[in-house]
Enzyme design. Structure first.
Site, PDB file in Angstrom:
ATOM      1  N   THR A 133       1.287  -1.507  -0.452  1.00 59.69           N
ATOM      2  CA  THR A 133       0.401  -0.109  -0.418  1.00 59.69           C
ATOM      3  C   THR A 133       1.251   1.077   0.302  1.00 59.69           C
ATOM      4  O   THR A 133       2.159   0.460   0.416  1.00 59.69           O
ATOM      5  CB  THR A 133      -0.890  -0.417   1.562  1.00 59.69           C
ATOM      6  OG1 THR A 133      -1.511   1.548   1.671  1.00 59.69           O
ATOM      7  CG2 THR A 133      -0.428  -0.401   2.622  1.00 59.69           C
ATOM      8  N   ASP A 134       0.505   2.115  -0.747  1.00 53.80           N
ATOM      9  CA  ASP A 134       0.940   3.399  -0.190  1.00 53.80           C
ATOM     10  C   ASP A 134       1.401   4.321   0.818  1.00 53.80           C
ATOM     11  O   ASP A 134       1.786   4.920   1.184  1.00 53.80           O
ATOM     12  CB  ASP A 134       0.342   4.796  -1.258  1.00 53.80           C
ATOM     13  CG  ASP A 134      -0.802   4.948  -1.187  1.00 53.80           C
ATOM     14  OD1 ASP A 134      -1.913   4.441  -0.134  1.00 53.80           O
ATOM     15  OD2 ASP A 134      -1.765   6.175  -1.657  1.00 53.80           O
ATOM     16  N   GLU A 135       0.493   3.932   1.950  1.00 46.81           N
ATOM     17  CA  GLU A 135       0.220   4.156   3.477  1.00 46.81           C
ATOM     18  C   GLU A 135       1.684   3.682   4.453  1.00 46.81           C
ATOM     19  O   GLU A 135       1.982   4.619   4.630  1.00 46.81           O
ATOM     20  CB  GLU A 135      -1.102   3.555   3.924  1.00 46.81           C
ATOM     21  CG  GLU A 135      -2.369   3.446   3.770  1.00 46.81           C
ATOM     22  CD  GLU A 135      -3.736   3.648   4.589  1.00 46.81           C
ATOM     23  OE1 GLU A 135      -2.874   3.801   5.491  1.00 46.81           O
ATOM     24  OE2 GLU A 135      -4.213   2.544   3.687  1.00 46.81           O
ATOM     25  N   TYR A 165      -1.766  -0.739  11.271  1.00 45.92           N
ATOM     26  CA  TYR A 165      -1.497  -1.065   9.608  1.00 45.92           C
ATOM     27  C   TYR A 165      -0.713  -1.141   9.054  1.00 45.92           C
ATOM     28  O   TYR A 165      -0.120  -2.205   8.486  1.00 45.92           O
ATOM     29  CB  TYR A 165      -3.219  -0.686   8.993  1.00 45.92           C
ATOM     30  CG  TYR A 165      -2.881  -0.992   7.440  1.00 45.92           C
ATOM     31  CD1 TYR A 165      -3.056  -2.727   6.719  1.00 45.92           C
ATOM     32  CD2 TYR A 165      -3.098   0.259   6.676  1.00 45.92           C
ATOM     33  CE1 TYR A 165      -3.149  -3.191   5.836  1.00 45.92           C
ATOM     34  CE2 TYR A 165      -3.011  -0.614   4.764  1.00 45.92           C
ATOM     35  CZ  TYR A 165      -3.150  -1.496   4.851  1.00 45.92           C
ATOM     36  OH  TYR A 165      -3.107  -2.017   3.550  1.00 45.92           O
ATOM     37  N   LYS A 169       2.397  -3.635   7.570  1.00 45.48           N
ATOM     38  CA  LYS A 169       2.470  -3.411   5.720  1.00 45.48           C
ATOM     39  C   LYS A 169       4.220  -3.630   5.373  1.00 45.48           C
ATOM     40  O   LYS A 169       4.716  -3.728   5.023  1.00 45.48           O
ATOM     41  CB  LYS A 169       1.113  -2.990   4.561  1.00 45.48           C
ATOM     42  CG  LYS A 169       0.488  -3.352   5.297  1.00 45.48           C
ATOM     43  CD  LYS A 169      -0.261  -4.444   4.155  1.00 45.48           C
ATOM     44  CE  LYS A 169       0.153  -4.997   3.084  1.00 45.48           C
ATOM     45  NZ  LYS A 169       0.525  -6.016   2.575  1.00 45.48           N
TER      46      LYS A 169
HETATM   47  N1  LIG Z   1      -8.213  -1.914  -0.421  1.00 44.77           N
HETATM   48  C1  LIG Z   1      -6.598  -0.872  -0.597  1.00 44.77           C
HETATM   49  O1  LIG Z   1      -7.251   0.262  -0.862  1.00 44.77           O
HETATM   50  C2  LIG Z   1      -5.858  -1.559  -1.290  1.00 44.77           C
HETATM   51  C3  LIG Z   1      -4.249  -0.288  -1.440  1.00 44.77           C
HETATM   52  C4  LIG Z   1      -3.649  -0.846  -1.512  1.00 44.77           C
HETATM   53  C5  LIG Z   1      -2.719  -2.232  -1.073  1.00 44.77           C
HETATM   54  N2  LIG Z   1      -4.184  -2.349  -0.657  1.00 44.77           N
HETATM   55  C6  LIG Z   1      -3.182  -4.169  -0.119  1.00 44.77           C
HETATM   56  O2  LIG Z   1      -4.117  -5.228  -1.269  1.00 44.77           O
HETATM   57  C7  LIG Z   1      -3.920  -6.533  -0.733  1.00 44.77           C
HETATM   58  C8  LIG Z   1      -5.598  -7.344  -0.740  1.00 44.77           C
HETATM   59  O3  LIG Z   1      -6.289  -5.834  -0.017  1.00 44.77           O
HETATM   60  P1  LIG Z   1      -7.485  -5.591   0.114  1.00 44.77           P
HETATM   61  O4  LIG Z   1      -8.316  -4.172   0.246  1.00 44.77           O
HETATM   62  O5  LIG Z   1      -8.016  -6.803  -1.005  1.00 44.77           O
HETATM   63  O6  LIG Z   1      -8.296  -6.645   1.588  1.00 44.77           O
HETATM   64  P2  LIG Z   1      -8.963  -7.711   2.479  1.00 44.77           P
HETATM   65  O7  LIG Z   1      -8.907  -7.208   3.861  1.00 44.77           O
HETATM   66  O8  LIG Z   1     -10.306  -7.298   1.549  1.00 44.77           O
HETATM   67  O9  LIG Z   1      -8.963  -9.248   2.424  1.00 44.77           O
HETATM   68  C9  LIG Z   1      -7.736  -9.921   2.632  1.00 44.77           C
HETATM   69  C10 LIG Z   1      -7.650 -11.297   1.960  1.00 44.77           C
HETATM   70  O10 LIG Z   1      -6.756 -11.885   2.886  1.00 44.77           O
HETATM   71  C11 LIG Z   1      -7.444 -13.111   3.496  1.00 44.77           C
HETATM   72  N3  LIG Z   1      -6.562 -13.012   4.887  1.00 44.77           N
HETATM   73  C12 LIG Z   1      -6.167 -12.435   6.275  1.00 44.77           C
HETATM   74  N4  LIG Z   1      -5.588 -13.195   6.963  1.00 44.77           N
HETATM   75  C13 LIG Z   1      -5.383 -14.302   6.216  1.00 44.77           C
HETATM   76  C14 LIG Z   1      -4.104 -14.915   6.647  1.00 44.77           C
HETATM   77  N5  LIG Z   1      -3.589 -15.204   7.755  1.00 44.77           N
HETATM   78  N6  LIG Z   1      -3.986 -16.513   5.654  1.00 44.77           N
HETATM   79  C15 LIG Z   1      -4.623 -16.287   4.779  1.00 44.77           C
HETATM   80  N7  LIG Z   1      -5.659 -15.303   4.323  1.00 44.77           N
HETATM   81  C16 LIG Z   1      -5.979 -14.359   5.218  1.00 44.77           C
HETATM   82  C17 LIG Z   1      -8.977 -12.410   3.961  1.00 44.77           C
HETATM   83  O11 LIG Z   1      -9.409 -13.814   4.109  1.00 44.77           O
HETATM   84  C18 LIG Z   1      -9.356 -11.454   3.050  1.00 44.77           C
HETATM   85  O12 LIG Z   1      -9.813 -12.543   1.885  1.00 44.77           O
HETATM   86  C19 LIG Z   1      -4.133  -5.968   0.991  1.00 44.77           C
HETATM   87  O13 LIG Z   1      -2.598  -6.582   1.089  1.00 44.77           O
HETATM   88  C20 LIG Z   1      -3.414  -4.100   1.017  1.00 44.77           C
HETATM   89  O14 LIG Z   1      -2.682  -4.227   2.295  1.00 44.77           O
HETATM   90  C21 LIG Z   1      -4.731  -2.757  -0.631  1.00 44.77           C
END
Ligand SMILES: NC(=O)c1ccc[n+]([C@@H]2O[C@H](COP(=O)([O-])OP(=O)(O)OC[C@H]3O[C@@H](n4cnc5c(N)ncnc54)[C@H](O)[C@@H]3O)[C@@H](O)[C@H]2O)c1
Length: 354
Positions: A133-135, A165, A169
């Site tokens: 993430t950009d965070e 969080y 990350k």
């Molecule tokens: N949502 C955003 O805006 C955003 C932006 C940039 C980066 N990201 C990154 O992208 C990735 C996905 O984000 P998202 O929004 O889809 O998250 P999300 O919370 O919607 O999904 C996370 C998934 O990971 C699974 N999970 C959690 N813990 C687990 C474990 N211990 N073992 C196996 N599976 C596990 C969950 O069941 C879920 O399906 C993350 O790494 C997040 O940091 C998200």
């Protein structure tokens, strides 16, 4: 390619899985623990495809990961599994340390041991793509604080995470970098701005506001609502991630973003305007806007410079914020059943992380 996707039942992971199954000939192994944020209903459209398989596995479970690697023989890992909600990380950081740091470490080790025994050709072609993430960069100056052109996050911006969080990350990004430098594991990192779109769990701003608005509930704005986020439609992110895992250079970081800087209040007002036109009622939806206590440590502004993705990988978002947001609202209107199911028993859109 055989691509192992972690977190494929989550918001972005499911978009990645749908993108790969629907637009390529590759095979996907979805490794997901199915926490409250993971939902297999988001994958209903691809679940019966012969190129898709699911493994309900925790990324902290080394022996299960070893079994999955041995059984499925992946050519690449796309690592998205994480605890992802800042407010939850304030209320209970332990799960974030466990999954985001210990889980990434465990996955790196399982990947490394699998990768080491591959033959020369497959070893050279293997990729470990870490999705972040950009965070991790902390926050940027806000227009109310500084005049003139404001800085953007680039791939060389220093890390300065603010929340449990983003700190977890950032830790995982560092581990990935170290596994490349120390062990030679062929890794790539991407850091993306805020995503929005279909299948987004309703604890996050955009789906929460859409659903609360439709149910006549308050639309909570943290503080003054002037925090700026840089929004990207989730399917544009999924396309970018596929480009990176197939065409990105080992050891590189790529920042992904849509050049859509919006204040939170503006986002909520735009959703209200779209709803006024699609589902009109007596009073405007914006009347439901309510100002609530700000999030502790709330970052003021995020903004991504995605030039490297644009120039080196010829990736460009297809949606503008206006087209993407309208599609998103329409999706939530048409998929109330999904919204009901994912919230059942776990979360009723209550405020977390005060
Ligand atoms: N949502 C955003 O805006 C955003 C932006 C940039 C980066 N990201 C990154 O992208 C990735 C996905 O984000 P998202 O929004 O889809 O998250 P999300 O919370 O919607 O999904 C996370 C998934 O990971 C699974 N999970 C959690 N813990 C687990 C474990 N211990 N073992 C196996 N599976 C596990 C969950 O069941 C879920 O399906 C993350 O790494 C997040 O940091 C998200």
């Amino acid at each position: 390619m055989n691509i192992l996707v972690t977190g494929g039942a989550g918001f972005i992971g499911s978009a990645v899985v749908r993108h790969i199954i629907n637009n390529t000939q590759n095979t996907v192994i979805n490794v997901d623990k199915l926490t409250y944020a993971g939902n297999l209903e988001s994958l209903r459209s691809v679940a019966n495809n012969v190129r898709y398989s699911f493994e309900k596995v925790d990324i902290c479970d080394r022996s299960e990961l070893d079994r999955v690697f041995l059984q499925h023989q992946p050519d690449a890992v796309m690592h998205l599994a994480a605890e992802s909600h800042v407010d939850r990380s304030i209320t209970g950081p332990a799960d974030f340390i466990q999954t985001n740091i210990v889980g990434t470490y465990t996955l790196l080790e399982a990947s490394r041991h699998y990768w080491m025994q591959l033959d020369v050709e497959r070893k050279a072609a293997f990729r470990f793509h870490h999705i972040s993430t950009d965070e991790v960069y902390g926050d940027l100056p806000h227009p109310v604080e500084r005049e003139g052109e404001l800085p953007l996050f680039t791939e060389i911006t220093s890390y300065a995470p603010s929340s449990p969080y983003s700190a977890s990350k950032a830790s995982s990004d560092h581990l990935v970098r170290a596994w490349l430098r120390t062990y030679g594991l062929p890794t790539i990192v991407t850091n993306c701005s805020n995503n929005y779109g279909p299948y987004h769990f309703p604890e996050k701003l955009i789906p929460l506001v859409i659903l609360n608005a439709l149910e006549g509930k308050p639309l909570p704005i943290y503080g003054k609502g002037d925090q700026i986020r840089d929004w990207l439609y989730v399917e544009d992110h999924a396309r970018a991630l596929y480009k990176v895992v197939t065409e990105g250079k080992i050891g590189e970081t790529y920042n992904i973003g849509g050049h859509n800087e919006k204040q939170n209040l503006e986002v909520v007002q735009t959703i209200c305007t779209i709803l006024d036109s699609l589902v009109p009622k007596d009073a405007p939806y914006a009347d439901q806007i309510t100002y609530v206590t700000d999030r502790p440590g709330h970052d003021r502004r995020y903004a991504i410079d995605a030039t490297k993705m644009n120039v080196e990988l010829d990736w460009h978002p297809l949606e503008t914020f206006e087209t993407g947001l309208r599609k998103t609202v329409e999706w939530y209107l048409a998929n109330q059943e999904w919204c009901q199911h994912v919230q059942d028993g776990t979360y009723q859109r209550e405020r977390l992380g005060i």
